[in-house]
Write an enzyme that holds these catalytic residues in place. Sequence first.
Site, mmCIF file in Angstrom:
data_model
loop_
_atom_site.group_PDB
_atom_site.id
_atom_site.type_symbol
_atom_site.label_atom_id
_atom_site.label_comp_id
_atom_site.label_asym_id
_atom_site.label_seq_id
_atom_site.Cartn_x
_atom_site.Cartn_y
_atom_site.Cartn_z
ATOM 1 N N LYS A 188 -3.999 -11.644 -6.298
ATOM 2 C CA LYS A 188 -5.339 -11.770 -5.701
ATOM 3 C C LYS A 188 -6.302 -10.762 -6.332
ATOM 4 O O LYS A 188 -5.899 -9.663 -6.725
ATOM 5 C CB LYS A 188 -5.279 -11.610 -4.178
ATOM 6 C CG LYS A 188 -5.357 -10.200 -3.688
ATOM 7 C CD LYS A 188 -5.713 -10.088 -2.199
ATOM 8 C CE LYS A 188 -5.670 -8.600 -1.841
ATOM 9 N NZ LYS A 188 -6.057 -8.222 -0.534
ATOM 10 N N LYS A 198 0.823 -1.207 0.000
ATOM 11 C CA LYS A 198 0.000 0.000 0.000
ATOM 12 C C LYS A 198 0.855 1.256 0.000
ATOM 13 O O LYS A 198 0.461 2.270 -0.564
ATOM 14 C CB LYS A 198 -0.962 0.000 1.194
ATOM 15 C CG LYS A 198 -2.123 -0.953 1.021
ATOM 16 C CD LYS A 198 -3.251 -0.652 1.981
ATOM 17 C CE LYS A 198 -4.409 -1.617 1.788
ATOM 18 N NZ LYS A 198 -5.386 -1.521 2.859
ATOM 19 N N LYS A 224 -10.276 -5.140 -4.510
ATOM 20 C CA LYS A 224 -11.226 -4.043 -4.698
ATOM 21 C C LYS A 224 -10.584 -2.880 -5.429
ATOM 22 O O LYS A 224 -11.239 -2.087 -6.052
ATOM 23 C CB LYS A 224 -11.665 -3.524 -3.328
ATOM 24 C CG LYS A 224 -12.488 -4.491 -2.520
ATOM 25 C CD LYS A 224 -12.939 -3.858 -1.224
ATOM 26 C CE LYS A 224 -12.180 -4.432 -0.050
ATOM 27 N NZ LYS A 224 -12.744 -4.068 1.257
HETATM 28 P P1 TYM Z 1 -10.760 -6.384 3.472
HETATM 29 O O1 TYM Z 1 -11.874 -5.422 3.620
HETATM 30 O O2 TYM Z 1 -9.613 -6.030 2.591
HETATM 31 O O3 TYM Z 1 -11.278 -7.776 2.986
HETATM 32 C C1 TYM Z 1 -12.371 -8.419 3.642
HETATM 33 C C2 TYM Z 1 -12.214 -9.929 3.641
HETATM 34 O O4 TYM Z 1 -12.158 -10.427 2.308
HETATM 35 C C3 TYM Z 1 -11.019 -11.286 2.180
HETATM 36 N N1 TYM Z 1 -10.535 -11.185 0.794
HETATM 37 C C4 TYM Z 1 -10.365 -12.244 -0.038
HETATM 38 N N2 TYM Z 1 -10.585 -13.557 0.115
HETATM 39 C C5 TYM Z 1 -10.341 -14.376 -0.940
HETATM 40 N N3 TYM Z 1 -9.880 -13.917 -2.135
HETATM 41 C C6 TYM Z 1 -9.630 -12.614 -2.331
HETATM 42 N N4 TYM Z 1 -9.197 -12.187 -3.526
HETATM 43 C C7 TYM Z 1 -9.885 -11.699 -1.259
HETATM 44 N N5 TYM Z 1 -9.763 -10.350 -1.119
HETATM 45 C C8 TYM Z 1 -10.156 -10.063 0.147
HETATM 46 C C9 TYM Z 1 -10.021 -10.722 3.187
HETATM 47 O O5 TYM Z 1 -9.044 -11.665 3.544
HETATM 48 C C10 TYM Z 1 -10.913 -10.386 4.335
HETATM 49 O O6 TYM Z 1 -11.196 -11.535 5.113
HETATM 50 N N6 TYM Z 1 -8.110 -5.802 7.575
HETATM 51 C C11 TYM Z 1 -9.279 -6.472 7.081
HETATM 52 C C12 TYM Z 1 -10.544 -6.021 7.788
HETATM 53 C C13 TYM Z 1 -10.459 -6.149 9.268
HETATM 54 C C14 TYM Z 1 -10.483 -7.362 10.011
HETATM 55 C C15 TYM Z 1 -10.399 -6.957 11.381
HETATM 56 C C16 TYM Z 1 -10.586 -8.699 9.663
HETATM 57 C C17 TYM Z 1 -10.367 -5.124 10.152
HETATM 58 N N7 TYM Z 1 -10.319 -5.623 11.415
HETATM 59 C C18 TYM Z 1 -10.393 -7.913 12.395
HETATM 60 C C19 TYM Z 1 -10.583 -9.649 10.699
HETATM 61 C C20 TYM Z 1 -10.475 -9.254 12.034
HETATM 62 C C21 TYM Z 1 -9.410 -6.109 5.617
HETATM 63 O O7 TYM Z 1 -8.864 -5.168 5.166
HETATM 64 O O8 TYM Z 1 -10.236 -6.821 4.930
#
Ligand code: TYM
Length: 332
Positions: free
Chosen positions: A196, A114, A199
């Site tokens: 991967k 990032k 978004k």
């Molecule tokens: P975020 O918002 O980027 O993504 C949300 C969830 O989607 C999963 N994910 C994927 N899984 C499979 N294939 C992909 N291409 C893919 N892209 C995203 C991510 O692994 C995630 O589970 N930091 C976290 C949000 C967060 C969080 C937490 C998660 C904040 N606090 C506490 C667990 C516990 C995040 O940015 O997710």
Amino acid sequence: MDEKKTLYSAIQPTNNLTIGNYVGAITNWLKLQEEYDCYFAIANMHAITVRQDPAELRRKTLDLLALYIACGIDPAKCCLYVQSHVPAHAELCWVLNTFTYVGEMERMTQFKDKSARHAENVNMGLMDYPVLMAADILLYQAQYVPVGEDQRQHLEIARDIAQRFNNAYSPTFTVPEGLFLKVGAKINDLQDPQKKMSKSCENPNGSIFLSDDKDTVIRKFKRAVTDSGSEIKYDPENKPGVSNLLTIYSVFAGKSISEAEADFSGKGYGDFKLAVGETVADRLAPLRAEQARLIADKEYLDSVLKAGAERAAHTAGRTLSKVYKKIGFYQI
Ligand code: TYM
């Protein structure tokens, strides 16, 4: 009766969610909500580590809540809430910062990615992101954290921080474990299947957004990169494009990988890509309709968030007060 174990996860309300988020996170939560005491948050405090348009961020917060519910996450069973509604997240994050080393944060893969992508805004929050995530999880004493593969490193650091604190004082935090799907923990980009699906990726043809209509979904799958040869076989090393499509199909059609392979034996890539596109589009259409119906009922969504915030604040407050006592904050 045994008490249910606690499970925690969150998604950032940024950009459009992709089928990666849907498969890697939400479909997994659906099954888990029956067995565990679940907290599912909308991580808007994480979201501002990258500049957001305020009106959009507000809108996307409700969009994401509506999506959780449209996908079948039941507010009667789970605590659904917005991170910024519970001040304990920021408060515990501050304490945990003093148990985290700058060097560890600089080594985080997502921070490095990032910072390269947002070179004009490498802010402290971006670096502190994993500590806030640790605070999220530890406040609820969560045993399990279902996330996609890309969050594995963040989960490891949350475990390290919990153990460090427990060793410095006495057992305070449950040390959480990640729950990763066998199939679907990493959905890859349709145009670059070694990467991967994200978004925020540059080529919108590589990602299927949950908001894409049927024609767009099918067009993107038709253009998906496949591999040399013509066999439709699961072999991520040699056939990353085909394997990614088989993974997506297997999750959306509710079939195993070998059943998915059998469905396409003897077929060509063209038919295969069209079938995957149709399967995905047919699953997304009713979700989108239900999400739109819920978004129109703001009163209901607000009531869910209010109840969620109260419940979350209660649990989080108990942990925070334990922590404040242990570290020697004078209490009145
Ligand atoms: P975020 O918002 O980027 O993504 C949300 C969830 O989607 C999963 N994910 C994927 N899984 C499979 N294939 C992909 N291409 C893919 N892209 C995203 C991510 O692994 C995630 O589970 N930091 C976290 C949000 C967060 C969080 C937490 C998660 C904040 N606090 C506490 C667990 C516990 C995040 O940015 O997710």
